[in-house]
Design a protein around this motif. Sequence first.
Motif, PDB file in Angstrom:
ATOM      1  N   PRO A 279       1.076  -5.580  -0.103  1.00 48.28           N
ATOM      2  CA  PRO A 279       1.387  -6.102   1.231  1.00 48.28           C
ATOM      3  C   PRO A 279       0.805  -7.486   1.485  1.00 48.28           C
ATOM      4  O   PRO A 279       1.379  -8.275   2.231  1.00 48.28           O
ATOM      5  N   PHE A 280      -0.304  -7.803   0.826  1.00 52.74           N
ATOM      6  CA  PHE A 280      -0.873  -9.144   0.964  1.00 52.74           C
ATOM      7  C   PHE A 280       0.090 -10.187   0.396  1.00 52.74           C
ATOM      8  O   PHE A 280       0.364 -11.213   1.028  1.00 52.74           O
ATOM      9  N   GLY A 281       0.633  -9.910  -0.781  1.00 54.20           N
ATOM     10  CA  GLY A 281       1.582 -10.839  -1.386  1.00 54.20           C
ATOM     11  C   GLY A 281       2.848 -10.981  -0.585  1.00 54.20           C
ATOM     12  O   GLY A 281       3.451 -12.061  -0.523  1.00 54.20           O
ATOM     13  N   GLY A 282       3.281  -9.878   0.069  1.00 57.57           N
ATOM     14  CA  GLY A 282       4.486  -9.942   0.869  1.00 57.57           C
ATOM     15  C   GLY A 282       4.313 -10.768   2.125  1.00 57.57           C
ATOM     16  O   GLY A 282       5.228 -11.491   2.537  1.00 57.57           O
ATOM     17  N   GLY A 283       3.142 -10.682   2.769  1.00 59.41           N
ATOM     18  CA  GLY A 283       2.945 -11.319   4.066  1.00 59.41           C
ATOM     19  C   GLY A 283       2.214 -12.636   4.050  1.00 59.41           C
ATOM     20  O   GLY A 283       2.086 -13.273   5.099  1.00 59.41           O
ATOM     21  N   VAL A 284       1.764 -13.089   2.883  1.00 59.57           N
ATOM     22  CA  VAL A 284       0.928 -14.288   2.846  1.00 59.57           C
ATOM     23  C   VAL A 284       1.689 -15.535   3.277  1.00 59.57           C
ATOM     24  O   VAL A 284       1.095 -16.515   3.735  1.00 59.57           O
ATOM     25  N   VAL A 285       3.010 -15.536   3.163  1.00 61.34           N
ATOM     26  CA  VAL A 285       3.786 -16.731   3.517  1.00 61.34           C
ATOM     27  C   VAL A 285       4.099 -16.816   5.007  1.00 61.34           C
ATOM     28  O   VAL A 285       4.555 -17.861   5.484  1.00 61.34           O
TER      29      VAL A 285
ATOM     30  N   ASN B 295       5.750  -6.145  -7.964  1.00 59.46           N
ATOM     31  CA  ASN B 295       5.005  -5.271  -7.065  1.00 59.46           C
ATOM     32  C   ASN B 295       5.592  -3.872  -7.027  1.00 59.46           C
ATOM     33  O   ASN B 295       4.880  -2.877  -6.871  1.00 59.46           O
ATOM     34  N   ALA B 296       6.916  -3.759  -7.186  1.00 61.49           N
ATOM     35  CA  ALA B 296       7.569  -2.445  -7.175  1.00 61.49           C
ATOM     36  C   ALA B 296       7.096  -1.569  -8.324  1.00 61.49           C
ATOM     37  O   ALA B 296       7.175  -0.340  -8.242  1.00 61.49           O
ATOM     38  N   PHE B 297       6.606  -2.185  -9.402  1.00 55.52           N
ATOM     39  CA  PHE B 297       6.123  -1.421 -10.550  1.00 55.52           C
ATOM     40  C   PHE B 297       4.607  -1.230 -10.524  1.00 55.52           C
ATOM     41  O   PHE B 297       4.011  -0.835 -11.519  1.00 55.52           O
ATOM     42  N   THR B 298       3.980  -1.509  -9.371  1.00 51.66           N
ATOM     43  CA  THR B 298       2.550  -1.225  -9.229  1.00 51.66           C
ATOM     44  C   THR B 298       2.295  -0.188  -8.138  1.00 51.66           C
ATOM     45  O   THR B 298       1.749   0.875  -8.411  1.00 51.66           O
ATOM     46  N   THR B 299       2.730  -0.458  -6.910  1.00 49.59           N
ATOM     47  CA  THR B 299       2.351   0.391  -5.771  1.00 49.59           C
ATOM     48  C   THR B 299       2.668   1.872  -5.966  1.00 49.59           C
ATOM     49  O   THR B 299       1.773   2.723  -5.822  1.00 49.59           O
ATOM     50  N   PRO B 300       3.904   2.276  -6.293  1.00 51.38           N
ATOM     51  CA  PRO B 300       4.168   3.719  -6.417  1.00 51.38           C
ATOM     52  C   PRO B 300       3.433   4.358  -7.583  1.00 51.38           C
ATOM     53  O   PRO B 300       3.016   5.515  -7.497  1.00 51.38           O
ATOM     54  N   LEU B 301       3.240   3.608  -8.667  1.00 54.49           N
ATOM     55  CA  LEU B 301       2.538   4.158  -9.825  1.00 54.49           C
ATOM     56  C   LEU B 301       1.050   4.297  -9.552  1.00 54.49           C
ATOM     57  O   LEU B 301       0.396   5.229 -10.039  1.00 54.49           O
ATOM     58  N   LEU B 302       0.499   3.376  -8.760  1.00 54.94           N
ATOM     59  CA  LEU B 302      -0.903   3.511  -8.366  1.00 54.94           C
ATOM     60  C   LEU B 302      -1.101   4.753  -7.497  1.00 54.94           C
ATOM     61  O   LEU B 302      -2.087   5.478  -7.649  1.00 54.94           O
ATOM     62  N   LEU B 303      -0.164   5.014  -6.590  1.00 51.46           N
ATOM     63  CA  LEU B 303      -0.254   6.207  -5.754  1.00 51.46           C
ATOM     64  C   LEU B 303      -0.143   7.477  -6.592  1.00 51.46           C
ATOM     65  O   LEU B 303      -0.890   8.447  -6.381  1.00 51.46           O
ATOM     66  N   ALA B 304       0.792   7.484  -7.549  1.00 46.81           N
ATOM     67  CA  ALA B 304       0.933   8.656  -8.424  1.00 46.81           C
ATOM     68  C   ALA B 304      -0.323   8.853  -9.268  1.00 46.81           C
ATOM     69  O   ALA B 304      -0.770   9.984  -9.496  1.00 46.81           O
ATOM     70  N   ALA B 305      -0.898   7.758  -9.737  1.00 44.67           N
ATOM     71  CA  ALA B 305      -2.136   7.848 -10.521  1.00 44.67           C
ATOM     72  C   ALA B 305      -3.279   8.391  -9.686  1.00 44.67           C
ATOM     73  O   ALA B 305      -4.088   9.207 -10.147  1.00 44.67           O
ATOM     74  N   LEU B 306      -3.354   7.950  -8.435  1.00 45.94           N
ATOM     75  CA  LEU B 306      -4.391   8.439  -7.536  1.00 45.94           C
ATOM     76  C   LEU B 306      -4.266   9.946  -7.343  1.00 45.94           C
ATOM     77  O   LEU B 306      -5.263  10.673  -7.343  1.00 45.94           O
TER      78      LEU B 306
ATOM     79  N   THR C  65      -2.838  -7.155   7.123  1.00 48.73           N
ATOM     80  CA  THR C  65      -3.492  -7.798   8.262  1.00 48.73           C
ATOM     81  C   THR C  65      -4.084  -9.148   7.892  1.00 48.73           C
ATOM     82  O   THR C  65      -4.013 -10.108   8.668  1.00 48.73           O
ATOM     83  N   THR C  66      -4.680  -9.256   6.711  1.00 44.70           N
ATOM     84  CA  THR C  66      -5.365 -10.495   6.332  1.00 44.70           C
ATOM     85  C   THR C  66      -4.440 -11.530   5.714  1.00 44.70           C
ATOM     86  O   THR C  66      -4.801 -12.704   5.651  1.00 44.70           O
ATOM     87  N   ALA C  67      -3.255 -11.122   5.270  1.00 47.29           N
ATOM     88  CA  ALA C  67      -2.354 -12.057   4.589  1.00 47.29           C
ATOM     89  C   ALA C  67      -2.017 -13.286   5.436  1.00 47.29           C
ATOM     90  O   ALA C  67      -2.125 -14.421   4.937  1.00 47.29           O
ATOM     91  N   PRO C  68      -1.607 -13.132   6.711  1.00 43.60           N
ATOM     92  CA  PRO C  68      -1.300 -14.333   7.492  1.00 43.60           C
ATOM     93  C   PRO C  68      -2.494 -15.258   7.669  1.00 43.60           C
ATOM     94  O   PRO C  68      -2.346 -16.486   7.664  1.00 43.60           O
ATOM     95  N   LEU C  69      -3.693 -14.688   7.809  1.00 36.00           N
ATOM     96  CA  LEU C  69      -4.892 -15.501   7.970  1.00 36.00           C
ATOM     97  C   LEU C  69      -5.164 -16.323   6.712  1.00 36.00           C
ATOM     98  O   LEU C  69      -5.392 -17.537   6.785  1.00 36.00           O
TER      99      LEU C  69
ATOM    100  N   ALA D  80      -2.147 -20.578  -1.941  1.00 35.85           N
ATOM    101  CA  ALA D  80      -2.051 -19.141  -1.649  1.00 35.85           C
ATOM    102  C   ALA D  80      -1.505 -18.381  -2.849  1.00 35.85           C
ATOM    103  O   ALA D  80      -1.953 -17.268  -3.165  1.00 35.85           O
ATOM    104  N   PHE D  81      -0.550 -18.983  -3.565  1.00 37.69           N
ATOM    105  CA  PHE D  81       0.016 -18.327  -4.744  1.00 37.69           C
ATOM    106  C   PHE D  81      -0.941 -18.360  -5.924  1.00 37.69           C
ATOM    107  O   PHE D  81      -0.912 -17.471  -6.783  1.00 37.69           O
ATOM    108  N   VAL D  82      -1.792 -19.376  -5.979  1.00 35.56           N
ATOM    109  CA  VAL D  82      -2.830 -19.415  -7.014  1.00 35.56           C
ATOM    110  C   VAL D  82      -3.801 -18.256  -6.806  1.00 35.56           C
ATOM    111  O   VAL D  82      -4.234 -17.602  -7.773  1.00 35.56           O
ATOM    112  N   VAL D  83      -4.143 -17.980  -5.543  1.00 36.05           N
ATOM    113  CA  VAL D  83      -5.026 -16.850  -5.229  1.00 36.05           C
ATOM    114  C   VAL D  83      -4.386 -15.539  -5.687  1.00 36.05           C
ATOM    115  O   VAL D  83      -5.049 -14.682  -6.294  1.00 36.05           O
ATOM    116  N   LEU D  84      -3.084 -15.377  -5.426  1.00 45.55           N
ATOM    117  CA  LEU D  84      -2.381 -14.171  -5.851  1.00 45.55           C
ATOM    118  C   LEU D  84      -2.403 -14.024  -7.372  1.00 45.55           C
ATOM    119  O   LEU D  84      -2.621 -12.934  -7.900  1.00 45.55           O
TER     120      LEU D  84
END
Length: 380
Positions: free
Chosen positions: A21-27, A110-121, A146-150, A163-167
């Motif tokens: 979500p940070f990568g999605g909202g940072v822009v 990102n689509a290949f991280t979030t759901p797999l992280l949840l399944a791993a958890l 919440t922090t992405a726009p900031l 911002a993309f370098v941080v990502l």
Amino acid sequence: MSGYRESLQRAALYVGGFLGPFGGGVVVSMLPEIGEDTGVSAGVAATTVTAYLGVFAVFMLFSGTLGARWGRLRTVRTAYVVYAVVSVAAALAPTFSLLIGARMLQGAGNAFTTPLLLAALAAITPRESLGRALGLFGAMQAAGQTTAPLVGGLAAEVNWRWAFVVLAAAAVVLAVIGLPDRMDEDEEGPARLRDALRPRVLRVGVVALLGFGALGGLGFLLAFRVEDDFGLSPAGRGALLTVFGLAGILTARRVGTLIDRIGAHRSVLLGAVSGAVLLVAAGALGSIAVIAAVWFVAGIASQCVLVAANAAVLGDSGGNRGGAVSVVLAFRFGGAALAPAALTPLYATHPTAAFVVPAVLLAVMAPLMMPSDPASATDR
């Protein structure tokens, strides 16, 4: 040493939930600067958000299934590397077309991280404490949102490309740290897409669509209202909307503990009904301070629905849990994408109705669609 390594890798699993979500909202807060630098209007620059989330939602319909087939650990680490490379490409993009292409690839990664992280958890967490673990993951996602726009705004003060370098740097660190080796241990046989698309999962997906589309996805509607009725400045609107995500950060883990105690179905009922009441209040009350308080509590209600939806599919004994949660997440973000198109015209003709209609759908449809605890064999 091995204990320290395992703790670090488990922490990286949660941080991965922050990155999406940070990568999605940072822009969001630097769209004028992006537009000025690439020769497009701020409105056109806003398609960088749609490009990311649209591809993200579409790929998640099957990313969990493919990741389970390829191995979650290998898939997630590869996705982090891809995410880092395309983030660098976004930072260096000389034209808007190349930036959009990079954003689309970010969403796919990102689509290949979030759901797999949840399944791993779910694979490494005892079932009786799964809700609490998912609540913490939800809190990290809320923190990212919440922090992405900031962070994006601070980067834009120097140069938005940073911002993309941080990502990219964050994705490289996560790829190097890795994830717990046990995250693949519950996979039995090849994952099948039809296991992820069974009726129970689709019903939970509709709940997630309503939970996010009718609550978290309606921040734009509240922004319209407080500008029109109270003349709130952009900074004021941003601060008001931030309280929703702040509520998730502060309470998602406690909500997860509640789900462990009362079950996912009752949690959805609680969150949907209370969220609907709060949504109507946000659209009708005449005090900024009260609206801010209402929107904060609505953030808690949203977590009751969304964390419960994840817990319902990850705690189920059906096959392909990674594929199932990826389908639910696709519905969730699909709801966020549909809400502006569906409700903006309604708001233009009848502002109050634009809040009441999604509230009624949430209160009525989400509890009806949510499968009971535990699922019956016929639902599977």
